[in-house]
Design a protein around this motif. Structure first.
Motif, PDB file in Angstrom:
ATOM      1  N   PHE A   1       2.127 -29.701 -55.808  1.00 48.10           N
ATOM      2  CA  PHE A   1       2.386 -28.454 -55.596  1.00 48.10           C
ATOM      3  C   PHE A   1       1.133 -27.698 -54.839  1.00 48.10           C
ATOM      4  O   PHE A   1       1.253 -27.061 -53.956  1.00 48.10           O
ATOM      5  N   TYR A   2      -0.164 -28.165 -55.264  1.00 49.56           N
ATOM      6  CA  TYR A   2      -1.277 -27.692 -54.820  1.00 49.56           C
ATOM      7  C   TYR A   2      -1.399 -27.884 -53.314  1.00 49.56           C
ATOM      8  O   TYR A   2      -1.593 -27.092 -52.423  1.00 49.56           O
ATOM      9  N   LYS A   3      -0.978 -29.039 -53.044  1.00 50.14           N
ATOM     10  CA  LYS A   3      -0.912 -29.780 -51.557  1.00 50.14           C
ATOM     11  C   LYS A   3       0.084 -28.770 -50.576  1.00 50.14           C
ATOM     12  O   LYS A   3      -0.286 -28.380 -49.657  1.00 50.14           O
ATOM     13  N   ARG A   4       1.188 -28.712 -51.487  1.00 51.93           N
ATOM     14  CA  ARG A   4       2.298 -27.948 -50.558  1.00 51.93           C
ATOM     15  C   ARG A   4       1.907 -26.462 -50.242  1.00 51.93           C
ATOM     16  O   ARG A   4       1.926 -26.128 -49.080  1.00 51.93           O
ATOM     17  N   VAL A   5       1.187 -25.878 -51.197  1.00 53.43           N
ATOM     18  CA  VAL A   5       0.753 -24.531 -50.878  1.00 53.43           C
ATOM     19  C   VAL A   5      -0.430 -24.455 -49.923  1.00 53.43           C
ATOM     20  O   VAL A   5      -0.544 -23.478 -49.146  1.00 53.43           O
ATOM     21  N   SER A   6      -1.278 -25.507 -50.182  1.00 52.23           N
ATOM     22  CA  SER A   6      -2.413 -25.467 -49.020  1.00 52.23           C
ATOM     23  C   SER A   6      -1.695 -25.823 -47.595  1.00 52.23           C
ATOM     24  O   SER A   6      -2.076 -25.087 -46.545  1.00 52.23           O
ATOM     25  N   GLU A   7      -0.589 -26.541 -47.567  1.00 52.20           N
ATOM     26  CA  GLU A   7       0.074 -26.759 -46.152  1.00 52.20           C
ATOM     27  C   GLU A   7       0.650 -25.488 -45.932  1.00 52.20           C
ATOM     28  O   GLU A   7       0.925 -25.323 -44.567  1.00 52.20           O
TER      29      GLU A   7
ATOM     30  N   ASP B   1     -12.948 -24.179 -60.083  1.00 57.31           N
ATOM     31  CA  ASP B   1     -12.406 -25.611 -59.907  1.00 57.31           C
ATOM     32  C   ASP B   1     -10.962 -25.669 -59.754  1.00 57.31           C
ATOM     33  O   ASP B   1     -10.381 -24.842 -60.690  1.00 57.31           O
ATOM     34  N   MET B   2     -10.159 -26.384 -58.859  1.00 59.18           N
ATOM     35  CA  MET B   2      -8.786 -26.240 -58.962  1.00 59.18           C
ATOM     36  C   MET B   2      -8.227 -27.366 -59.985  1.00 59.18           C
ATOM     37  O   MET B   2      -8.326 -28.386 -59.743  1.00 59.18           O
ATOM     38  N   ARG B   3      -7.599 -26.710 -60.977  1.00 53.78           N
ATOM     39  CA  ARG B   3      -7.213 -27.671 -62.218  1.00 53.78           C
ATOM     40  C   ARG B   3      -5.667 -27.843 -62.063  1.00 53.78           C
ATOM     41  O   ARG B   3      -4.976 -27.059 -62.781  1.00 53.78           O
ATOM     42  N   CYS B   4      -5.214 -28.877 -61.558  1.00 53.47           N
ATOM     43  CA  CYS B   4      -3.810 -28.984 -61.331  1.00 53.47           C
ATOM     44  C   CYS B   4      -3.474 -30.176 -62.197  1.00 53.47           C
ATOM     45  O   CYS B   4      -3.066 -31.246 -61.310  1.00 53.47           O
ATOM     46  N   THR B   5      -3.368 -30.464 -63.486  1.00 56.62           N
ATOM     47  CA  THR B   5      -3.070 -31.500 -64.034  1.00 56.62           C
ATOM     48  C   THR B   5      -1.758 -32.208 -64.864  1.00 56.62           C
ATOM     49  O   THR B   5      -1.828 -33.179 -65.109  1.00 56.62           O
TER      50      THR B   5
END
Ligand code: FES
Lengths: 662, 137
Positions: free
Chosen positions: A444-450, A433-437
Motif C-alpha cells: 500500500f505504501y508503494k501504491r501511495v508513493s506511486e 520511520d515508515m512502519r508498514c508491517t
C-alpha cells in the motif's frame, strides 16, 4: 509434626539461563546435604515432559512427601510443578518453589555471588517446605454469563463470539451507542473498504442477538467476587428517554433548539441537546444530554420542545440513573483508547490555526456520511491545493509517549491516498520511520508513493503562518529537516493533518482499580504474559481485548477480541473453578471474638459468631482471598493464613539471614 | 568476618512488586546481589514482627515492597502496611536503630527498572551504615 519429611530437590539449568551464572551442580550437592533431603538433582529443562517425569517418578519410587523446585519465577511454573506433584499423587500444596532465574541468574553476573544467593534461596525453600500442609481446593461452579465492557470492535467481536457459542453476554458501553472508534472511520487500510459498511452489520447483530443484553449509556460501578463468580453493579445512566417507547425517528433532535458540538463528529458537526449520536446508532434511541438541556437546567421552566414533538411520548424527565446488578463468570475489558490532544505540542499550531486538524477530524471529513458529506475542504470552504500529513504527533517522543502508536503510518498513507484521489492536492507525508508491517501494508505504501505523494523523512519542528516568501503568503508553513538530504525544509501548504498518539483512556486508572488489574508504565492494561497470554490479566477470569492493552489496528483488535472470547468460553465450558486454598483460618481455642478481623477485612470474610456460648471468628471460605491482613491484625494470634503461616515465614527469614559456616 | 556486604531481606507482594522483580530479571537488569526475596500474597501480610525478627536474626536491613497506593490487589493491604511499618520505624528509631534498616516502597508489575533502582539504593544505604549489631548483645 506427622511422619518423617522426605524432600526431593530439583534444580533447573534452564539451558544456560540459569546454569550460565549459577553453578547448578554445586547447588545440587549443597541441597543434598540439607536436612531431610532424600534426593537432589539438576536437569537441563525441568519444565519439559522428561523433566517433570523425573520428579513424578521420584515421588512414587522414593516415597517423597515434599518437593522443591529451583527454577524460573513461580509466577511462570509453580502451577506446572504443582500439577506434576498432583499427578504423582502428592498434594500440590506440599510443593515449594525457589526463583533462581528472574531473581538471581538473570540479574547478577558474578557466578560466585549468584551461586551463593541461589543456595540461600533454595535453603529457604527447603526449610519452608517442612511446614507445608496438604490443602484441599474446592470446586465451585462457574456462572456461564460473561460481562464485556466496551463495545468497540474488540468488545463487539468478543461479545458476538461468546453469544454465538450459546452463552449469555452483558455488553456494557458508556457511550449512547456502541461502535467505538471504528464506526467513526471512513475507510480502513490497506484495502480501503468502508469502515461503516463492515461495522454496522456487526453492530446490528449485537443489537438483535438473543444472547446479548446490551447496556448502553452505562458504566460499571463496582466489582466483587472472583473468577467464575463475579458480582457487578452497573450504573445505567438516565437518558431521560423511555427506551421502550422511543422509535429513533430523530424528530426530537431536529426540533431541539440547542445545538452543541458533536462528539461523534469530533467537533466538526453539531448535535442537539437531545440526540442520536449517528444514523446507524445501536441502540437507536435518543439521549438527552443533561448538561446542555435547557429544560433540565431551568428545572422545567423553559423549552420542552422535545416533549411537544415526540409523538411516541418517549421523553421522560423523571427518569433517574438505575443500578443494575448482574453476575458473570468471566469479564472482558475492551475499553479502548483516547486520542492524544495535539494542542499539548503548541508548535504544531493545533487549535491556533483553523486548517491544522487531526487525523480523526479528517476521517469525519472524508466520510460520505460525515458533516461535509465527504468533501475535503478548508475552513473557508475552499478545496485544499496542498496538504501536509505529520506522523508521530506525541508518539515516539520522550516528552509525551515514548512508544510507537503502530497504526498512524498506515492511516496517514490512507489519508494521503484520499487527498490525492478527491482533491489532487500536492501531498507531503512527514515521517520519522515508515512502519508498514502488516499484510499488504508495504504494498500500500508503494501504491501511495506511486500516486505522487511526496515523503520526507524528518520530524517536524513547527507549523507557522509567518511567511517569508511570496509563495508562503496565506499558507501554513511546515518546517522540518529532511534528514536524508540533511537540509531544512519550509513547505507551504493549505492544510495540515496531525497523526496523534493513541493513549490510554483518561479513566484507565479508575477502571484498573475497579477490576483490580494492573497498568503498564504507559497506562495501558498489563497482560499476564506479553508473549503467551496477551488476552489475560493477572486476575483469573478477567481478560483484556483491543487497544486498552496497547495500540492495535482493526485486524489485531478483532483477533484480540476473539482470543479473549476463547479464554472466557474455556472457563465457561470447563464449568467449574477451584477456589483459593491458601486462605485464613481461625484457631478457636485462641480466639477471643474481639472482631478486629471482621473490621479490617475488605471482603467480609471473617464473622464473629456465638459458638457454644463463646464468641469466635469464623471465615467464609468463599469470600476470603488470602491476603493475610487479618492474620497480622489479630491480637491473640488465632487468625492465620494457610501456606503463609507465621512459622513458614519465620523459617524463611532464618534461612535467608543465617551465617554460613563453611 | 567481613561484613561490608549487607544482608537484606525483602518482602514482595505477589501481584505488583514480585512481578516487578520478575520483570527486572526478564529485562536482565543488574542489581546488587545482597537482597533475598520472600514472596507474600500482599504486603498486608507483612507483620512488623517479621521485620523485627529479620533484624534480630542477622539481616542488616529489611525492604517491604507493595503495590503503589491505590493499586493493592486486595484494595487496602498496602495502606495497612504503610501505617503499621511507619509506627514500627518510629519505634525502632527511638530504640537507636538507623531508619535505613527498614524501608517501605512501592513498585508495580511493569516497573522492573524501578525495582532494580530501589534495590540498588537500599543496598547503598545499608553499605553506608555499619553492620547491624544491635541484637548481638
Ligand atoms: S497486593 Fe500488593 S500490596 Fe497488596
Amino acid at each position: 509434626m506427622e511422619d518423617e519429611k522426605r524432600i526431593g530437590v530439583y534444580i533447573c539449568h534452564c539451558g544456560l539461563n540459569i546454569a550460565g551464572t549459577v553453578d547448578v551442580e554445586e547447588l545440587a550437592q549443597y541441597a543434598a546435604a540439607l536436612p531431610n533431603v532424600v534426593v537432589s538433582r539438576d536437569y537441563r529443562y525441568l519444565c519439559s515432559d522428561p523433566g517433570q517425569d523425573l520428579l513424578k517418578n521420584d515421588i512414587k519410587e522414593l516415597g517423597l512427601n515434599r518437593v522443591v523446585v529451583a527454577s524460573c519465577s513461580p509466577r511462570m511454573h509453580e502451577h506446572t510443578f504443582r500439577k506434576a506433584c498432583q499427578a504423582a499423587g502428592l498434594n500440590p500444596y506440599l510443593y515449594e518453589h525457589a526463583n533462581i532465574r528472574e531473581h538471581c541468574s538473570w540479574v547478577h553476573a558474578d557466578k560466585e555471588q549468584a551461586t551463593q544467593k541461589a543456595k540461600d534461596l533454595l535453603r529457604a525453600a527447603v526449610q519452608r517446605v517442612h511446614y507445608h500442609e496438604p490443602l484441599e481446593v474446592r470446586e465451585v461452579p462457574v456462572n456461564p454469563n460473561t460481562l464485556v465492557v466496551g463495545a468497540g470492535i474488540a468488545g463487539i467481536e468478543a461479545a458476538l463470539k461468546i453469544a454465538n457459542g450459546g452463552h449469555k453476554v452483558y455488553l456494557v458501553e458508556k457511550e449512547a451507542s456502541i461502535g467505538g472508534h471504528m464506526i467513526q472511520l471512513d475507510t480502513t487500510f490497506p484495502t480501503l473498504d468502508c469502515s461503516e459498511c463492515i461495522m454496522t452489520p456487526k453492530m446490528s447483530e449485537v443489537g438483535h442477538h438473543p444472547n446479548i443484553e446490551l447496556l448502553a449509556y452505562s458504566e460499571v460501578e463496582e466489582v466483587s467476587g472472583s473468577v467464575g463468580n463475579f458480582k457487578v453493579k452497573v450504573r445505567k445512566k438516565a437518558r431521560y428517554v423511555d427506551e421502550d417507547k422511543c422509535i429513533g425517528c430523530g424528530i426530537c433532535e431536529q426540533k431541539c433548539p440547542w445545538k452543541v458540538p458533536s462528539e461523534f463528529e469530533v467537533g466538526l458537526g453539531k448535535r442537539g441537546a437531545v440526540y442520536i449520536p449517528f444514523a446507524q446508532a445501536i441502540p437507536n434511541i435518543a439521549t438527552i444530554d443533561k448538561d446542555h438541556c435547557v429544560y433540565i437546567q431551568s428545572e422545567g421552566k423553559k423549552c420542552g420542545a422535545c416533549i411537544k414533538f415526540c409523538d411516541a411520548g418517549a421523553i421522560d424527565f423523571e427518569q433517574r440513573d438505575q443500578i443494575v446488578e448482574l453476575e458473570a463468570g468471566a469479564i472482558i475489558l475492551a475499553t479502548g483508547y483516547d486520542v492524544f490532544d495535539p494542542s499539548q505540542i503548541p508548535q504544531y499550531g493545533y487549535r491556533k490555526y483553523d486548517n491544522v486538524i487531526t487525523a480523526l477530524e479528517f476521517e469525519r471529513m472524508t466520510c460520505a456520511s460525515g458533516p461535509t458529506s465527504g468533501t475535503i475542504r478548508l475552513k473557508d470552504g475552499k478545496t485544499p491545493r496542498s496538504a501536509a500529513i505529520i506522523h508521530c504527533v506525541g508518539s515516539r517522543d520522550k516528552n509525551y509517549c515514548e512508544y510507537c502508536s503502530r497504526i498512524c503510518c498506515m492511516y496517514a498513507l490512507k489519508h494521503a491516498h484520499h487527498l490525492k484521489e478527491k482533491t489532487n492536492a500536492d501531498v507531503y507525508g512527514l515521517y520519522i520511520d515508515m512502519r508498514c508491517t502488516g499484510d499488504g501494508y508495504e504494498e500500500f505504501y508503494k501504491r501511495v508513493s506511486e500516486e505522487g505523494v511526496i515523503f520526507i523523512k524528518g520530524k517536524v519542528a513547527n507549523v507557522t503562518d509567518r511567511a517569508i516568501t511570496e509563495e508562503e503568503k496565506g499558507k501554513l508553513v511546515v518546517i522540518a529537516e529532511d534528514t536524508l538530504l540533511g537540509k531544512m525544509m519550509r513547505i507551504p501548504v493549505d492544510m495540515v493533518i496531525l497523526c496523534p498518539a493513541m493513549i490510554p483512556r483518561s479513566d484507565a486508572t479508575d477502571v484498573a482499580r475497579k477490576f483490580s488489574i494492573t497498568q503498564k508504565a504507559t497506562g495501558f492494561f498489563l497482560e499476564r504474559h506479553a508473549k503467551l497470554e496477551p488476552q489475560a490479566t493477572a486476575v483469573d477470569g478477567i481478560f483484556i481485548a483491543g487497544c486498552c492493552q496497547f495500540p492495535k489496528d482493526i485486524p489485531d483488535s478483532v483477533s484480540h477480541g476473539r482470543a479473549a472470547a476463547a479464554a472466557a468460553l474455556e472457563l465457561i465450558d470447563k464449568g467449574s473453578v477451584t477456589t483459593e486454598a491458601a486462605i485464613s483460618c481461625v484457631d478457636e481455642t485462641l480466639c477471643h471474638g474481639c472482631g478486629i478481623c471482621e473490621e479490617i477485612c475488605e471482603f467480609q470474610a471473617p464473622r464473629v459468631v456465638l459458638k457454644d456460648g463463646k464468641r469466635v471468628s469464623t471465615v467464609n471460605e468463599a469470600l476470603c482471598k488470602g491476603c493475610g491482613v487479618c492474620a497480622v491484625a489479630c491480637p491473640s494470634g488465632a487468625m492465620s493464613i494457610k501456606h503463609f503461616t507465621r512459622d513458614e515465614i519465620a523459617t524463611m527469614i532464618e534461612a535467608l539471614t543465617a551465617v554460613e559456616n563453611g | 568476618m567481613n561484613n561490608s556486604e549487607p544482608k537484606i531481606v525483602a518482602f514482595c507482594c505477589n501481584w505488583c512488586s514480585y512481578a516487578g522483580a520478575d520483570l527486572a530479571g526478564t529485562s536482565r537488569m543488574q542489581y546488587p546481589a545482597n537482597l533475598r526475596i520472600i514472596r507474600v500474597m500482599c504486603s498486608g501480610r507483612v507483620n512488623p514482627v517479621f521485620v523485627l525478627k529479620a533484624l534480630r536474626v542477622g539481616a542488616d536491613g529489611v525492604l517491604v515492597l507493595g503495590c503503589h497506593p491505590g493499586d493493592c490487589h486486595y484494595l487496602t493491604g498496602n495502606y495497612r502496611t504503610r501505617r503499621r511499618l511507619s509506627i514500627t520505624m518510629k519505634f525502632m528509631e527511638y530504640m537507636g536503630i538507623e531508619p535505613e534498616r527498614i524501608q517501605v516502597s512501592w513498585c508495580s508489575a511493569s516497573e522492573g527498572s524501578r525495582f532494580a533502582e530501589v534495590v540498588t539504593e537500599v543496598t547503598a544505604d545499608l553499605k553506608r551504615i555499619s553492620p547491624n549489631r544491635l541484637f548481638n548483645d
